[in-house]
Design an enzyme around this catalytic site. Structure first.
Site, PDB file in Angstrom:
ATOM      1  CG  ASP A 511      -2.098   0.880   1.145  1.00  0.00           C
ATOM      2  OD1 ASP A 511      -2.281   1.536   0.103  1.00  0.00           O
ATOM      3  OD2 ASP A 511      -2.872   0.934   2.120  1.00  0.00           O
ATOM      4  CD  GLU A 514      -0.317   5.408  -3.960  1.00  0.00           C
ATOM      5  OE1 GLU A 514      -1.093   4.444  -4.049  1.00  0.00           O
ATOM      6  OE2 GLU A 514       0.190   5.764  -2.878  1.00  0.00           O
ATOM      7  CG  ASP A 587      -7.878   4.709   0.317  1.00  0.00           C
ATOM      8  OD1 ASP A 587      -7.727   3.483   0.440  1.00  0.00           O
ATOM      9  OD2 ASP A 587      -7.040   5.539   0.696  1.00  0.00           O
TER      10      ASP A 587
END
Length: 914
Positions: A511, A514, A587
């Protein structure tokens, strides 16, 4: 200090103001290119510079204003692919070219130079089916198939290439002005962001000056375009206006807005276009921030003015212009010429790889929450599934399971004996998935941090010091996964002696990759941070998460000494991420609109190579109303990755917490998923070996049916099942389009049937999942559902034979051990083909290379659409023995049911109906 940091970092650090994200008009390279495009194209090809070898044809392109030469290379690649590369001929320093995404160096075919008109060059592949027509002035390339122009490159004159310059602002401004004809006067410097770019409180210093690139493509006859994920947008790409381009820039956007072209967690710079008779693809291999503009010119018919009594009419085909703009790098683009959707999928996977073959457990249901509090909580939730007879395969732990968000550790108070916890799950034939993010807490007592720092394994800032940013642990540094040595070291951390408390049933979740940097520009890393090879982050931002998942998957493979398949879920991704595991949509929010948008989002991921994808069931953010939660489980049961997940400030939502009736509905949806696992697993095998997406838009299966081209509320699973999830509250009916005028469709539950080529109004109660089996298909199912996939490996099979209008059907079953690489290395697999024709069902080898012993039997066969009552049914085995079969037949429904069979799935046999 630890307590203070914990107080500072909260959910609000991720739930940021959307105003911190830039729109297109706030991006300097976009403004520069748009300003320059008002000028006339100044590029021409120097055809007297052409050279050709076995691999490529090369020639110079010159900018008439700056006189800076560019080098163009055109490659013919096996499988009807063309590649165009444009770079500076003699750059001041090397420009970044994306490594590691292509599975290998593409196999080339020699291009043959044909005679062209003066000022042009024609290149043909060996077959002569495809040709490149190169026009010198202004520079343009037409890709021609069967004497028809399919794609034109630079027909709008939008080729743009900022050459690297010395770090002297006045000289750089002067040279850039000569090259681009953009106003680079002192007062305009800041606005154009040539050497530095301001956004909010952040200043991006550009050591190499402006380096952006751009190019346009005109797609002739195409009006329907798809791809370039990830956006919370419709499946069919929309036309864009000024300042409204699709953005490809991986960002942590908590609670993203839907129907918005802003970039979110991942980027695949790959676009598909489809029309009657042809599908094509454009793969723009660039990992820097990228913007894509789309503009369709519809077909028009106009009258030619001429002398004489009759005015001739001419129809101009529609065409769609696609304008790619990237902040840096080189132009490296692959043109995939199809002509079918299946061909394009194969061409793309030939370049970037196929979907990894997942372990079987990962196709079951996953239970996740931020966070399950402790070992007792895990034990109680696990027991709840058994108590309520709901199957599941994996329990997930979020960041709170660690010691202060130090990954590869366990909170000793909450999880004092993680191995014992995993052994409990193992006894139920279940798995554990834990999170591992790329940020590493700055802590001199944290061994992972100390070892990484000592070896120089972190991303650096402009001064050459370790980059520091804020994320869940507080102040953190970020591993430089672009460095092969870092990836090798990181993968070693998953070894059982190193990762204390881990076992072979523990798998991984990546997670925040990015990468997410709280309070950073746009919630991510500064573009002038420095990576391995002295490359700026701006060059490779979109590939950071790709490398994180790669290193994690390699770690899981290494810990088993190459024997076991990994499972790694990632939030951030790039082209080729399919080789390493699964992706989810991030999300999302507990709203009906988010359930609805999940379908086109997953379809877009699927056709761009990433078949193993899903959306958080119920929505990650917020508390779903009960009806929404039920409908989301029903939709998720028919989507590739199936996980329930919720953020920490939501109410608990285990499936049994919503009343007995709703628990029953959720249980039924999950059990339907498990019953269909043989079909799911077979679909993933086809994705793995044949590049065909698991979840498919209707136009893929029905490429000549115009009505399907923009449909996104229903989809195909493989070629056999059509799914139309209910995505509206209090729905009593749904309108389902059943494609194919020569098709017949069967309701998966009631077995009612309809002819194709029409829209049917289907009544829906809360227990209805509109799913339809296509006539002409055979679907393998499990006749009983266990507590997890591990309990079902030896349970019997059923076959659902749905007859076509011609009374025939075909289907397949793929089977292996479900967890190892033995299917690949030792050919330990079973691939069977079921064919029904002339009232005979035959089980035979689909691939004789594989061998996998199985005691499983086909226990039940259901034949839908059988038009007459049989007089007898017999089985004929490979040893020559015939056995009578008891059957029931319903003339009203045309259903033939064969039960109490015992036909070994691994051997040849026939069922003969007389």
């Amino acid at each position: 200090m630890e307590a203070a940091v914990k107080e500072e970092i909260s959910l609000e650090d991720e739930a940021v103001d959307k105003n911190i994200f830039r729109d297109c008009n706030k991006i300097a390279f976009y403004r520069r290119q748009k300003q320059w495009l008002s000028k006339k194209s100044t590029y021409q090809a120097l055809l007297d510079s052409v050279t050709t070898d076995e691999d490529s044809t090369r020639f110079q392109i010159i900018n008439e204003a700056s006189k800076v030469p560019l080098l163009a290379e055109i490659y013919g690649i096996e499988g009807n692919i063309f590649r165009l590369k444009i770079n500076e001929e003699t750059p001041l320093k090397p420009r970044f070219e994306v490594p590691d995404v292509l599975t290998s160096k593409p196999s080339t075919v020699r291009l043959i130079s044909c005679s062209g008109d003066t000022g042009s060059l024609i290149l043909a592949d060996g077959k002569g089916d495809l040709k490149c027509h190169i026009t010198a002035n202004p520079f343009k390339v037409d890709l021609v198939s069967e004497e028809e122009v399919v794609i034109s490159i630079n027909s709008l004159g939008q080729l743009y290439f900022e050459h690297l310059q010395i770090l002297h602002k006045q000289r750089a401004a002067k040279e850039n002005e000569e090259e681009t004809s953009v106003d680079t006067s002192q007062e305009n410097q800041e606005d154009l962001g040539l050497w530095e770019e301001k956004f909010g409180k952040f200043v991006d210093i550009k050591a190499n000056g402006p380096s952006s690139i751009g190019l346009d493509f005109s797609l002739h006859g195409f009006e329907h375009l798809y791809g370039i994920p990830q956006h919370a947008e419709s499946h069919q790409l929309k036309n864009t206006g000024d300042g409204d381009a699709y953005r490809l820039y991986n960002l942590d956007v908590y609670g993203y807005q839907i129907y918005d072209k802003m970039g979110i967690y991942g980027s695949v710079p790959y676009l598909l276009a489809h029309k009657l008779g042809r599908t094509i693809g454009i793969f723009w291999l660039n990992a820097s921030e990228t913007l894509v503009e789309i503009n369709t010119e519809p077909a028009v018919e106009y009258t030619l003015t001429q002398m004489g009594p009759v005015a001739a009419k001419q129809k101009v085909r529609s065409r769609t212009h696609v304008h790619w703009m990237s902040e840096s790098g080189i132009i490296d683009v692959f043109l995939l010429t199809g002509p079918t959707p299946s061909d394009v999928f194969k061409q793309y996977s030939h370049l970037t790889g196929t979907q990894a073959m997942p372990p079987l457990f990962s196709l079951g249901y996953h239970q996740c929450r931020w966070n399950y509090e402790d070992e007792q909580d895990v034990k109680a939730v696990d027991a709840g599934f058994d108590e309520h007879d709901i199957p599941y395969d994996a329990m997930w732990l979020d960041i709170e399971h660690t010691e202060g968000k130090r990954y590869f550790t366990w909170d000793k108070n909450r999880f004092p004996n993680p191995k014992r916890m995993q052994e409990l799950l193992r006894s139920k034939k279940r798995k554990l998935v834990v999170i591992s993010d790329p940020h590493i807490k700055i802590d001199p007592d944290y061994s992972v941090y100390v070892k990484a720092k000592d070896q120089g394994f972190f991303v650096k800032n402009q001064e050459g010091e370790d980059f520091e940013g804020v994320c869940w642990p507080g102040l953190s540094s970020y591993l430089d996964f672009t460095n092969p040595k870092v990836r090798e070291w990181y993968s070693s951390l998953f070894a059982f002696p190193v990762y204390q408390g881990s076992t072979d049933i523990l798998f991984l979740w990546n997670d925040m990759n990015e990468p997410s940097v709280f309070r950073g520009p746009e919630q991510t890393m500064q573009k002038n941070a420095i990576h391995h090879g002295n490359w700026e982050h701006r060059e490779l931002h979109n590939i950071y998460g790709f490398y994180h998942q790669m290193a994690t998957a390699e770690g899981l493979i290494k810990r088993s000494k190459g024997k076991e398949r990994p499972f790694v879920l990632t939030r951030s991704f790039f082209a080729g991420s399919q080789k390493y595991g699964a992706v989810w949509t991030g999300d999302n929010t507990a709203e009906w609109s988010n359930l609805k948008i999940s379908i086109p989002m997953l379809l877009t991921l699927s056709i761009t190579g990433i078949s193993f994808c899903g959306a958080d069931i119920g929505g990650f953010i917020g508390n779903p109303e009960t009806e929404l939660l039920v409908r989301w489980y029903q939709a998720g049961a028919y989507q590739p990755f199936f996980r329930g997940h919720a953020t920490m400030n939501t109410k608990r939502r285990e499936p049994w917490l919503f009343g007995e009736e709703h628990t029953r509905l959720i249980r039924e949806a999950i059990r339907e998923r498990y019953g269909l696992l043989p079909y799911w697993y077979s679909l993933f095998y086809h994705a793995h070996v044949a590049s065909q997406p698991v979840m498919r838009p209707l136009w893929v299966e029905f490429p000549d049916e115009l009505k399907t081209f923009d449909m996104e509320d229903e989809y195909m699973l493989g070629s056999a099942l059509l799914v139309h999830p209910v995505t509206e509250p209090k729905a009593t009916t749904v309108d389902v389009f059943l494609p194919g005028s020569n098709e017949v469709w069967y309701d998966y539950k009631t077995f009612a049937h309809w002819e194709g080529g029409c829209t049917v109004k289907i009544p829906v109660a809360l227990d209805t999942i509109p799913v339809f089996q296509r006539g002409g298909s055979v679907i393998p199912i499990k006749t009983t559902v266990g507590k997890s996939t591990g309990w079902m490996t030896e349970s019997s099979y059923g076959l659902r034979v749905a007859l076509s209008t011609k009374g025939s059907s075909v289907g397949e079953l793929y089977l292996d051990d479900g967890h190892s690489f033995q299917y690949l290395h030792q050919k330990q697999f079973l691939h069977r083909k079921f064919s029904f024709c002339s009232s005979v069902l035959i089980n035979s080898f689909a691939d004789q290379r594989g061998h996998y012993p199985s005691k499983c039997v086909v226990e039940k066969i259901l034949v839908l659409g059988f038009r007459k009552e049989p007089s007898s049914v017999t089985t004929h085995s490979s040893d020559g023995k015939d056995q009578p079969v008891a059957f029931t037949y319903c003339a009203k429904t045309s259903i033939l049911s064969l039960e109490k069979l015992s036909l070994n799935i691994a051997t040849d046999w026939e069922v003969r109906i007389i």
